[in-house]
Design a protein around this motif. Structure first.
Motif, PDB file in Angstrom:
ATOM      1  N   ALA A  43       0.749  -1.340   0.079  1.00 46.64           N
ATOM      2  CA  ALA A  43      -0.028   0.048  -0.071  1.00 46.64           C
ATOM      3  C   ALA A  43       0.816   1.189  -0.200  1.00 46.64           C
ATOM      4  O   ALA A  43       0.535   2.577  -0.681  1.00 46.64           O
ATOM      5  CB  ALA A  43      -0.971   0.170   1.282  1.00 46.64           C
ATOM      6  N   PHE A  44       1.993   1.063   0.528  1.00 49.56           N
ATOM      7  CA  PHE A  44       2.809   2.318   0.446  1.00 49.56           C
ATOM      8  C   PHE A  44       4.315   1.889   0.885  1.00 49.56           C
ATOM      9  O   PHE A  44       4.800   1.112   1.805  1.00 49.56           O
ATOM     10  CB  PHE A  44       2.492   3.150   1.872  1.00 49.56           C
ATOM     11  CG  PHE A  44       3.094   4.652   2.104  1.00 49.56           C
ATOM     12  CD1 PHE A  44       3.058   5.298   1.035  1.00 49.56           C
ATOM     13  CD2 PHE A  44       3.550   4.999   3.323  1.00 49.56           C
ATOM     14  CE1 PHE A  44       3.841   6.769   1.092  1.00 49.56           C
ATOM     15  CE2 PHE A  44       4.386   6.205   3.184  1.00 49.56           C
ATOM     16  CZ  PHE A  44       4.292   7.162   2.175  1.00 49.56           C
ATOM     17  N   ALA A  45       5.033   2.168  -0.137  1.00 49.13           N
ATOM     18  CA  ALA A  45       6.562   1.434  -0.235  1.00 49.13           C
ATOM     19  C   ALA A  45       7.506   1.992   0.662  1.00 49.13           C
ATOM     20  O   ALA A  45       7.279   3.195   1.146  1.00 49.13           O
ATOM     21  CB  ALA A  45       7.042   1.620  -1.814  1.00 49.13           C
ATOM     22  N   LEU A  46       8.439   1.154   0.964  1.00 52.41           N
ATOM     23  CA  LEU A  46       9.393   1.426   1.824  1.00 52.41           C
ATOM     24  C   LEU A  46      10.605   2.168   1.213  1.00 52.41           C
ATOM     25  O   LEU A  46      10.971   1.728   0.105  1.00 52.41           O
ATOM     26  CB  LEU A  46      10.008   0.513   2.648  1.00 52.41           C
ATOM     27  CG  LEU A  46      11.320   0.852   3.663  1.00 52.41           C
ATOM     28  CD1 LEU A  46      10.833  -0.099   4.947  1.00 52.41           C
ATOM     29  CD2 LEU A  46      12.509   0.387   3.160  1.00 52.41           C
ATOM     30  N   ARG A  47      11.167   3.229   1.701  1.00 50.29           N
ATOM     31  CA  ARG A  47      12.110   3.877   0.864  1.00 50.29           C
ATOM     32  C   ARG A  47      12.943   4.739   1.989  1.00 50.29           C
ATOM     33  O   ARG A  47      12.394   5.490   2.406  1.00 50.29           O
ATOM     34  CB  ARG A  47      11.785   4.959  -0.259  1.00 50.29           C
ATOM     35  CG  ARG A  47      13.231   5.696  -0.772  1.00 50.29           C
ATOM     36  CD  ARG A  47      12.708   6.570  -1.853  1.00 50.29           C
ATOM     37  NE  ARG A  47      12.112   6.062  -3.117  1.00 50.29           N
ATOM     38  CZ  ARG A  47      11.161   6.388  -3.952  1.00 50.29           C
ATOM     39  NH1 ARG A  47      10.377   7.498  -3.557  1.00 50.29           N
ATOM     40  NH2 ARG A  47      10.603   6.000  -4.841  1.00 50.29           N
ATOM     41  N   VAL A  48      14.233   4.504   2.116  1.00 47.68           N
ATOM     42  CA  VAL A  48      14.933   5.067   3.373  1.00 47.68           C
ATOM     43  C   VAL A  48      16.404   5.174   2.699  1.00 47.68           C
ATOM     44  O   VAL A  48      17.248   4.160   2.208  1.00 47.68           O
ATOM     45  CB  VAL A  48      15.335   4.264   4.686  1.00 47.68           C
ATOM     46  CG1 VAL A  48      15.754   5.126   5.762  1.00 47.68           C
ATOM     47  CG2 VAL A  48      13.813   3.488   4.814  1.00 47.68           C
ATOM     48  N   PRO A  49      17.032   6.575   2.735  1.00 47.94           N
ATOM     49  CA  PRO A  49      18.456   6.605   2.365  1.00 47.94           C
ATOM     50  C   PRO A  49      19.236   6.151   3.435  1.00 47.94           C
ATOM     51  O   PRO A  49      19.022   5.803   4.417  1.00 47.94           O
ATOM     52  CB  PRO A  49      18.717   8.068   2.357  1.00 47.94           C
ATOM     53  CG  PRO A  49      17.120   8.684   2.102  1.00 47.94           C
ATOM     54  CD  PRO A  49      16.351   7.695   3.103  1.00 47.94           C
ATOM     55  N   ARG A  50      20.496   5.514   2.774  1.00 48.48           N
ATOM     56  CA  ARG A  50      21.424   4.785   3.786  1.00 48.48           C
ATOM     57  C   ARG A  50      22.136   5.526   4.845  1.00 48.48           C
ATOM     58  O   ARG A  50      22.460   5.264   5.980  1.00 48.48           O
ATOM     59  CB  ARG A  50      22.573   4.032   2.669  1.00 48.48           C
ATOM     60  CG  ARG A  50      21.806   2.984   1.747  1.00 48.48           C
ATOM     61  CD  ARG A  50      22.861   2.273   1.214  1.00 48.48           C
ATOM     62  NE  ARG A  50      22.194   1.332   0.405  1.00 48.48           N
ATOM     63  CZ  ARG A  50      22.194  -0.036   0.533  1.00 48.48           C
ATOM     64  NH1 ARG A  50      22.445  -0.567   1.681  1.00 48.48           N
ATOM     65  NH2 ARG A  50      21.562  -0.791  -0.263  1.00 48.48           N
ATOM     66  N   ALA A  51      22.151   6.757   4.358  1.00 50.76           N
ATOM     67  CA  ALA A  51      22.665   7.772   5.420  1.00 50.76           C
ATOM     68  C   ALA A  51      22.092   7.814   6.712  1.00 50.76           C
ATOM     69  O   ALA A  51      22.175   8.067   7.717  1.00 50.76           O
ATOM     70  CB  ALA A  51      22.980   9.310   4.946  1.00 50.76           C
ATOM     71  N   PHE A  52      20.260   7.800   6.493  1.00 50.40           N
ATOM     72  CA  PHE A  52      19.389   7.952   7.523  1.00 50.40           C
ATOM     73  C   PHE A  52      19.449   6.820   8.354  1.00 50.40           C
ATOM     74  O   PHE A  52      19.404   6.818   9.589  1.00 50.40           O
ATOM     75  CB  PHE A  52      18.134   8.130   6.952  1.00 50.40           C
ATOM     76  CG  PHE A  52      17.191   8.582   7.898  1.00 50.40           C
ATOM     77  CD1 PHE A  52      17.065   9.743   8.399  1.00 50.40           C
ATOM     78  CD2 PHE A  52      16.092   7.828   8.369  1.00 50.40           C
ATOM     79  CE1 PHE A  52      16.112  10.327   9.326  1.00 50.40           C
ATOM     80  CE2 PHE A  52      15.054   8.153   9.183  1.00 50.40           C
ATOM     81  CZ  PHE A  52      15.006   9.191   9.856  1.00 50.40           C
ATOM     82  N   ILE A  53      19.692   5.632   7.749  1.00 48.67           N
ATOM     83  CA  ILE A  53      19.793   4.344   8.391  1.00 48.67           C
ATOM     84  C   ILE A  53      21.105   4.172   9.220  1.00 48.67           C
ATOM     85  O   ILE A  53      21.035   3.827  10.518  1.00 48.67           O
ATOM     86  CB  ILE A  53      19.795   3.127   7.312  1.00 48.67           C
ATOM     87  CG1 ILE A  53      18.791   2.895   6.581  1.00 48.67           C
ATOM     88  CG2 ILE A  53      20.014   1.780   8.366  1.00 48.67           C
ATOM     89  CD1 ILE A  53      18.672   2.104   5.285  1.00 48.67           C
TER      90      ILE A  53
END
Length: 334
Positions: free
Chosen positions: A48-58
């Motif tokens: 329903a709502f894809a996951l997207r996270v920049p590696r620097a934020f991780i």
């Protein structure tokens, strides 16, 4: 505090950092030493709502901590699938305030352009997670319809670039709209609402800074950080560069259960942001969008937290506690 493996900023383009973002929750959890949690991620919420996270934020998340406040903002949960009365698809009345394609005019003197539907990070509490971006993007057609609507309304003195995230656009695309707006004499200010300098600080590059520096209006950049751990040295450098280009920096946060719903967390956020040159602006009560009810903090607790913040910090470090109510003439103070 043990963080995930360091992910320092590299001398590469921000577009490549964007492409390298994590989209698989199993990879995200593995990077944090939480492989055992992967089976609990609901496929329906992810679809329903894809996951997207920049590696620097991780890299700013705590390794091994399932309840890390940054992780909670991006990890799909079963709670998103619950139907909760009072939570709908357009909680803030964007549709009713539309005056042209991609142009939302809710408040006197201000018009908001939905510049794009793209974001570098998909925040699970997003108030526009159900927004019809395919039909409502101001950049379509070279911005002509959006700028024409602003030019036709002399009451509009401030233009707000929002989205999605306007800094998701290439700098030359941003220049297209500001070049058009230069010809509108009643525009006096530009505001940019963006999360990218926090989650993808590489975006603050030489081309963006040159564009900002050359703008003919005072510019406010409203960034979005919800927790003090979202700041690091790379974010600090991005904020310093934005200030050097002449922008006034403000932060708006959302009060989120399990993320920042404590006096300590809120105070640290305000102080850490100010250390980076960002002045607290708004603390929003959650917009009641379907799929986000598990983040809600009730009004009584929100007011108590804000009162404790007022007692703890100097006034200039205390954001205004507000809620957006469809049809109101301004944000509603709580």
């Amino acid at each position: 505090m043990i963080l995930a493996a360091p992910l320092p900023m590299q001398p590469r383009g921000w577009q490549q950092a964007w492409r390298d973002s994590v989209r698989d929750p199993r990879e995200l959890l593995a990077l944090l030493g939480l492989e055992a949690e992967a089976g609990a991620v609901p496929e329906a919420a992810l679809a329903a709502f894809a996951l997207r996270v920049p590696r620097a934020f991780i890299g700013r998340m705590r390794h091994g901590d399932r309840h890390d406040p940054l992780l909670r903002q991006v990890l799909p949960l079963d709670d998103e699938l619950r139907t909760v009365p009072g939570f709908g698809l357009d909680a803030v009345g964007d549709g009713a305030a539309r005056v042209a394609r991609g142009v939302i005019h809710k408040y006197e003197g201000r018009a908001l352009l939905v510049a794009t539907g793209s974001c570098a990070i998909n925040c699970r509490y997003c108030f526009r997670r159900h927004f019809p971006y395919a039909e409502e993007t101001a950049a379509s057609g070279g911005w002509a319809a959006a700028v024409d609507a602003i030019a036709a309304d002399p009451s509009v003195s401030e233009v707000i670039l929002s989205g999605g995230d306007p800094l998701a656009l290439a700098t030359h695309k941003l220049a297209e709209v500001t070049d058009r707006l230069r010809a509108v004499p009643h525009v006096r200010r530009l505001r940019i609402h963006t999360r990218l300098p926090v989650v993808l600080p590489e975006r603050v590059d030489d081309a963006l800074l040159a564009w900002l520096s050359a703008l003919p209006w005072p510019v406010a950049v409203v960034v979005h950080a919800n927790h003090g751990n979202e700041f690091d040295a790379n974010v600090d450098a991005a904020m310093a560069a934005l200030r050097g280009a002449g922008a006034t920096l403000l932060n708006q946060a959302v009060l989120l259960a399990g993320v920042n719903d404590s006096v300590d967390a809120l105070a640290t956020l305000c102080e850490r942001g100010f250390d980076a040159g960002v002045l607290p602006y708004y603390l929003h009560q959650l917009d009641r969008v379907a799929g986000t009810a598990h983040f809600e903090v009730d009004d009584a607790r929100a007011r108590a937290l804000h009162a404790a913040l007022v007692a703890r910090l100097p006034g200039y470090l205390v954001p205004r506690l507000v809620r957006e109510v469809a049809g109101d003439a301004s944000k509603r103070a709580l």
